[in-house]
Design a protein around this motif. Structure first.
Motif, mmCIF file in Angstrom:
data_model
loop_
_atom_site.group_PDB
_atom_site.id
_atom_site.type_symbol
_atom_site.label_atom_id
_atom_site.label_comp_id
_atom_site.label_asym_id
_atom_site.label_seq_id
_atom_site.Cartn_x
_atom_site.Cartn_y
_atom_site.Cartn_z
ATOM 1 N N ARG A 183 7.424 34.123 33.970
ATOM 2 C CA ARG A 183 6.625 32.991 34.435
ATOM 3 C C ARG A 183 6.879 31.817 33.496
ATOM 4 O O ARG A 183 7.000 31.983 32.284
ATOM 5 C CB ARG A 183 5.130 33.313 34.434
ATOM 6 N N TYR A 184 6.963 30.631 34.099
ATOM 7 C CA TYR A 184 7.001 29.397 33.313
ATOM 8 C C TYR A 184 5.993 28.422 33.890
ATOM 9 O O TYR A 184 5.996 28.153 35.096
ATOM 10 C CB TYR A 184 8.391 28.753 33.320
ATOM 11 N N LEU A 185 5.105 27.885 33.038
ATOM 12 C CA LEU A 185 4.117 26.905 33.462
ATOM 13 C C LEU A 185 4.207 25.686 32.558
ATOM 14 O O LEU A 185 4.075 25.806 31.337
ATOM 15 C CB LEU A 185 2.701 27.488 33.386
ATOM 16 N N PRO A 186 4.445 24.496 33.119
ATOM 17 C CA PRO A 186 4.443 23.286 32.278
ATOM 18 C C PRO A 186 3.034 22.955 31.815
ATOM 19 O O PRO A 186 2.045 23.426 32.386
ATOM 20 C CB PRO A 186 4.993 22.208 33.221
ATOM 21 N N ALA A 187 2.947 22.141 30.793
ATOM 22 C CA ALA A 187 1.643 21.734 30.278
ATOM 23 C C ALA A 187 0.878 20.968 31.352
ATOM 24 O O ALA A 187 1.458 20.197 32.121
ATOM 25 C CB ALA A 187 1.816 20.875 29.036
ATOM 26 N N ALA A 188 -0.434 21.193 31.403
ATOM 27 C CA ALA A 188 -1.246 20.576 32.446
ATOM 28 C C ALA A 188 -1.408 19.081 32.222
ATOM 29 O O ALA A 188 -1.400 18.299 33.159
ATOM 30 C CB ALA A 188 -2.624 21.251 32.505
ATOM 31 N N ARG A 189 -1.581 18.661 30.964
ATOM 32 C CA ARG A 189 -1.857 17.259 30.689
ATOM 33 C C ARG A 189 -0.782 16.601 29.830
ATOM 34 O O ARG A 189 -0.513 15.425 29.980
ATOM 35 C CB ARG A 189 -3.220 17.109 29.982
ATOM 36 N N ALA A 190 -0.185 17.330 28.932
ATOM 37 C CA ALA A 190 0.851 16.738 28.082
ATOM 38 C C ALA A 190 2.180 16.709 28.829
ATOM 39 O O ALA A 190 2.302 17.185 29.953
ATOM 40 C CB ALA A 190 0.976 17.530 26.777
ATOM 41 N N ALA A 239 -5.895 35.583 32.546
ATOM 42 C CA ALA A 239 -6.802 35.952 31.460
ATOM 43 C C ALA A 239 -6.736 34.980 30.296
ATOM 44 O O ALA A 239 -7.744 34.745 29.625
ATOM 45 C CB ALA A 239 -6.490 37.370 30.980
ATOM 46 N N LEU A 240 -5.579 34.399 30.037
ATOM 47 C CA LEU A 240 -5.423 33.598 28.834
ATOM 48 C C LEU A 240 -5.453 32.093 29.052
ATOM 49 O O LEU A 240 -5.770 31.349 28.120
ATOM 50 C CB LEU A 240 -4.108 33.957 28.128
ATOM 51 N N LEU A 241 -5.151 31.606 30.243
ATOM 52 C CA LEU A 241 -5.065 30.169 30.455
ATOM 53 C C LEU A 241 -6.313 29.655 31.142
ATOM 54 O O LEU A 241 -6.862 30.305 32.029
ATOM 55 C CB LEU A 241 -3.827 29.824 31.289
ATOM 56 N N PRO A 242 -6.800 28.476 30.761
ATOM 57 C CA PRO A 242 -7.973 27.888 31.428
ATOM 58 C C PRO A 242 -7.636 27.504 32.861
ATOM 59 O O PRO A 242 -6.457 27.360 33.220
ATOM 60 C CB PRO A 242 -8.292 26.669 30.562
ATOM 61 N N PRO A 243 -8.671 27.280 33.707
ATOM 62 C CA PRO A 243 -8.395 26.947 35.117
ATOM 63 C C PRO A 243 -7.550 25.692 35.284
ATOM 64 O O PRO A 243 -6.744 25.602 36.187
ATOM 65 C CB PRO A 243 -9.801 26.764 35.704
ATOM 66 N N GLY A 244 -7.728 24.710 34.404
ATOM 67 C CA GLY A 244 -6.970 23.477 34.530
ATOM 68 C C GLY A 244 -5.568 23.541 33.985
ATOM 69 O O GLY A 244 -4.815 22.572 34.080
ATOM 70 N N GLY A 245 -5.174 24.680 33.428
ATOM 71 C CA GLY A 245 -3.844 24.812 32.862
ATOM 72 C C GLY A 245 -3.872 24.686 31.352
ATOM 73 O O GLY A 245 -4.849 24.261 30.749
ATOM 74 N N SER A 246 -2.762 25.054 30.749
ATOM 75 C CA SER A 246 -2.650 25.044 29.289
ATOM 76 C C SER A 246 -2.293 23.651 28.788
ATOM 77 O O SER A 246 -1.688 22.848 29.501
ATOM 78 C CB SER A 246 -1.584 26.047 28.843
ATOM 79 N N ALA A 247 -2.689 23.388 27.543
ATOM 80 C CA ALA A 247 -2.332 22.114 26.915
ATOM 81 C C ALA A 247 -0.886 22.097 26.452
ATOM 82 O O ALA A 247 -0.372 21.049 26.078
ATOM 83 C CB ALA A 247 -3.265 21.829 25.739
ATOM 84 N N ASP A 248 -0.221 23.242 26.481
ATOM 85 C CA ASP A 248 1.178 23.346 26.055
ATOM 86 C C ASP A 248 1.945 24.163 27.094
ATOM 87 O O ASP A 248 1.351 24.896 27.893
ATOM 88 C CB ASP A 248 1.256 24.016 24.678
ATOM 89 N N ASP A 249 3.258 24.014 27.082
ATOM 90 C CA ASP A 249 4.083 24.820 27.983
ATOM 91 C C ASP A 249 3.897 26.306 27.686
ATOM 92 O O ASP A 249 3.599 26.691 26.557
ATOM 93 C CB ASP A 249 5.557 24.460 27.810
ATOM 94 N N VAL A 250 4.091 27.107 28.719
ATOM 95 C CA VAL A 250 3.958 28.558 28.574
ATOM 96 C C VAL A 250 5.176 29.220 29.205
ATOM 97 O O VAL A 250 5.512 28.936 30.370
ATOM 98 C CB VAL A 250 2.669 29.078 29.241
#
Length: 796
Positions: free
Chosen positions: A451-458, A646-657
């Motif tokens: 899985r790859y998720l970009p940062a939600a806000r940054a 389990a680990l990421l908030p609903p709005g997404g992470s502040a950093d890439d994952v």
């Protein structure tokens, strides 16, 4: 007496004394006071006029002003006690300094009770004034107060304040009057009243003071009312501008910023606000830098109404509408400034005649005033904000226009920032996804999911992952994180991922691979410094190699979080990994660790964005990760989703994952055959027969001819040019047969083209033509030459 002004010079006694104490001026009022003509005193010391003959006992006062009582000599021989006010006139332009001495001559004149000048303070004052007696009943009001309350004095004299007004607020005002009456201390009260029924507010400052008699007894209360509505409205406008600077631009989302603009303006400035934005001519391009072409295509970004649900809106958010030249949106964009229309001037109905639906809404809700404000920033036209009023009865004023333009200008910069950020983010994200593996390869060594998720806000960062098939059924797994965000970080990530694949292709050990990668990052950082790019290039990386035959895994890390492993039937645990420096520091060593992994072990490789958060520490993040990995599951994709949930908030992470899960597989011994090769070239033929027999047992006789040629060539080269001991290994899975020949020599062969009459040099060329791929890898004891032969499928 001056002809311009009705001044009576004789009503004030005035004299001027220079710095030497000599009288230099003496007016008619001074002669009237003391009887001395000017000719007898001017030019003489002023101290001679002091009674008692003490001509030198008075020094010049200090400061710029002095007042006090002096006893002066009268011309008739008597004395006069006089209060004097003295002003210092300093030297200027060569003129010596002096003192001006003054005293009024008619201040104590008897006054008539009917003197209009005495009653003017109450009756004719422009300040509204009212007098209440000790029962808090009205005694007197002046004309200005009569105009405010709308009733003459003779009608309301004797009434209490709540009885005159009837407003609930006046009960509080009367309590303040009672407080002044009982305490004898003045009090100021600010009152805000709706006027006109259109939502307008009048602001009043009431200054309450006690009225006393000669003995100091409080007889009543005086109230002076000052209208500061203009100052109040100016303060509200300034407050709205300040509020806009705080509330608009809290995120870098275009639609959210447009909604914040609408929210700020309702209800403070309008009853309904719509924000429509121009779509760029090309995807990802800039909006117009000049007047748009007609008809104008505008996309509804946001709207807000004082009515729940915004029933006045004709367009829905995200909807694109066409606006012709007669529309308020298009007109204001064409002329480049704000346009106001209202029903009073009949231009509103004409303005919106192009749209029957909008005309119907105007009639239904009673919209009477519209203001269309272009949204422009940095020379670009971004869209238009339309403000309308229907509940408020007042039309838009020039002050409202200035206020709307100020708020819109602030919002325009925020919208443009959000637009630029969104464009850069989309570009970086597209680049990032294009550089990441579209799908993971299927290997006999591991089953993998990612899985790859970009940062939600940054901005988009440089996290990456990869699964790289290696020779001998082995597989390499890598995760990394480039320092920084944006397109530059994504581009650097792509270069590092390509470098890792290149280094993995030559089968470097994990610690050696990280050493070469560190050198590359150092060079990239030097290039960035030469080009003037801010900051240095840096990255973290974790590289692991798993062998399904030996079930052993070798890992090395460069400043990266250690992975977790879950052995079958066991709890997840963190792998003890030797500490390694981050990539880009240069010159520091890397160490690897090796351990055995039972078949079915799940490895979890991840970047720090998964476990690090502002809301919790890293240890808590690792605990959550272990808990999410603990439940057994046949699907690694389900496990990935469970971990992210389990680990990421609903709005997404502040950093890439980046997350990579791999379940290990083992190759059974029955699929591997090994022979120790004697040092005699004459024994190559028996080895070929043993290979053919082994392929027969594996039902791979169709590949016997190719395998015989490859084994013969590799074994013969090892006997001739290698060092003993020599070992031959055959490995097969569903679609591949691998031939490996190992010896203790570190000299690797290379492919060359044989000339026409050369007797040698064709062996490796033949191997390359008969196999899918071939290569060599160094081992701690020497080298291994390998070749992969594609097996025919069952359908063939």
């Amino acid at each position: 007496m001056s002809p311009e002004y009705p001044f009576d010079e004789g009503a004030t006694a005035r004299a001027v004394v220079d710095d030497d104490g000599v009288l230099v001026e003496w007016n008619a009022g001074a002669r009237r006071l003391l009887g001395w003509p000017a000719a007898e005193v001017v030019g003489r010391p002023a101290a001679e006029l002091l009674a008692g003959g003490d001509h030198g006992g008075h020094d010049a006062p200090e400061g710029l002003r002095w007042d006090g009582v002096l006893t002066l000599r009268h011309h008739n021989g008597g004395t006069v006690s006089v209060w004097l006010l003295a002003h210092r006139r300093p030297p200027e332009n060569g003129t010596p300094g002096s003192w001006i001495l003054l005293t009024p001559l008619e201040g104590d004149a008897p006054r008539s009770p009917d003197d209009p000048l005495d009653t003017a303070a109450l009756v004719q004052s422009p300040c509204a004034l009212a007098i209440y007696d000790d029962r808090l009943r009205l005694r007197r009001i002046n004309a200005a107060m009569e105009e405010i309350i709308g009733l003459p004095e003779e009608r309301v004299r004797g009434l209490r304040l709540p009885e005159m007004s009837g407003r609930p607020q006046t009960a509080d005002s009367e309590r303040h009057l009672h407080r002044v009456l009982t305490t004898g201390r003045g009090h100021d009260v600010r009152t805000y009243l709706e006027v006109g029924g259109d939502g307008g507010v009048a602001a009043w400052l009431a200054r309450m003071a006690p009225v006393r008699d000669e003995t100091g007894r409080v007889l009543g209360v005086s109230v002076t009312v000052h209208d500061f509505t203009e100052q109040h409205l100016a303060r509200e406008r300034l407050q709205l501008v300040n509020e806009a600077s705080v509330r608009i631009g809290t995120t870098l989302e275009v639609t959210r910023t447009a909604q914040e603009l609408a929210d700020v303006c309702v209800p403070a400035l309008a009853d309904f606000v719509s924000v429509d934005l121009l779509d760029p001519a090309e995807p990802g391009g800039d909006p117009f830098n000049g007047p748009p072409t007609l008809p104008v295509h505008l996309r509804r970004a946001a709207h807000r109404s004082i009515n729940p649900g915004s029933p006045e809106a004709v367009a829905k958010p995200g909807q694109v509408d066409l606006y012709p030249a007669s529309s308020p949106q298009a007109d204001s964009l064409l002329v480049g400034h704000t346009i106001v229309a209202s029903t009073d001037t009949d231009d509103l109905s004409e303005w919106l005649s192009w749209d029957k639906a909008r005309a119907q809404r105007i009639k239904e809700y009673g919209i009477h005033s519209t203001m269309s404000v272009p949204i422009r920033a940095r020379g670009l036209t971004l869209g238009v904000a339309v403000l309308t009023r229907f509940r408020r009865l007042d039309t838009f004023t020039p002050d409202d226009v200035l206020l709307a333009e100020e708020v819109t200008a602030r919002a325009a910069v925020c919208i443009d920032n959000a637009r630029r950020y969104s464009r850069e983010r989309e570009t970086a994200l597209a680049l990032q996804r294009s550089l990441l593996p579209r799908s993971l390869p299927r290997t006999a060594a591991v089953e993998a999911a990612s899985r790859y998720l970009p940062a939600a806000r940054a901005g988009v960062g440089g996290d990456w992952f990869d699964v790289i098939p290696l020779s001998g059924m082995r597989v390499a797994m890598v995760v990394g994180d480039v320092i920084g965000q944006g397109i530059q970080a994504s581009a650097t990530m792509g270069r590092l991922r390509t470098a890792v694949r290149t280094l993995a292709d030559i089968d470097l050990a994990p610690d050696e691979l990280l050493t070469h990668l560190d050198d590359l990052v150092v060079r990239l950082s030097e290039e960035a410094g030469n080009e003037g790019s801010p900051g240095e290039v840096g990255a973290t990386c974790l590289y692991a190699v798993y062998d399904p035959i030996s079930r052993r895994c070798t890992l090395a890390g460069a400043g990266h979080p250690a992975p977790l492993m879950t052995r079958p039937g066991s709890r997840p645990e963190q792998i003890e990994l030797p500490a390694g420096p981050a990539l880009g520091l240069g010159g520091l060593p890397f160490e690897s660790t090796e351990f055995e992994l039972p078949e079915g072990t799940v490895l979890a490789l991840f970047t720090d964005g998964l476990v690090e958060s502002r809301e919790r520490d890293v240890d808590a993040g690792h605990d959550l990760l272990r808990a999410a990995l603990a439940p057994p599951s046949d699907s690694l994709d389900e496990t990935c989703d469970r971990v992210l949930h389990a680990l990421l908030p609903p709005g997404g992470s502040a950093d890439d994952v980046a997350l990579l899960l791999a379940r290990t597989r083992g190759l059974p011994p029955s699929q591997v055959a090994t022979w120790d090769i004697p040092a005699d070239p004459a024994l190559v033929s028996p080895i070929r027969r043993q290979v053919v027999e082994q392929l027969g047992r594996w039902s791979l006789s169709a590949a016997s001819f190719t395998a015989e040629l490859v084994v013969s060539e590799l074994v013969t080269n090892a006997i001739r040019y290698g060092s003993h001991p020599i070992r031959l290994r055959l490995i097969h899975d569903a679609d591949t047969l691998i031939c490996e020949v190992s010896d203790t020599s570190h000299t690797a062969p290379h492919l060359r083209r044989a000339k026409t009459w050369d007797e040698g040099g064709r062996g490796l060329l033949l191997v390359a033509q008969l196999t899918e791929r071939w290569g060599s890898r160094h081992t701690p004891d020497g080298k291994t030459i390998w070749a992969e032969i594609a097996l025919p499928s069952d359908e063939e």
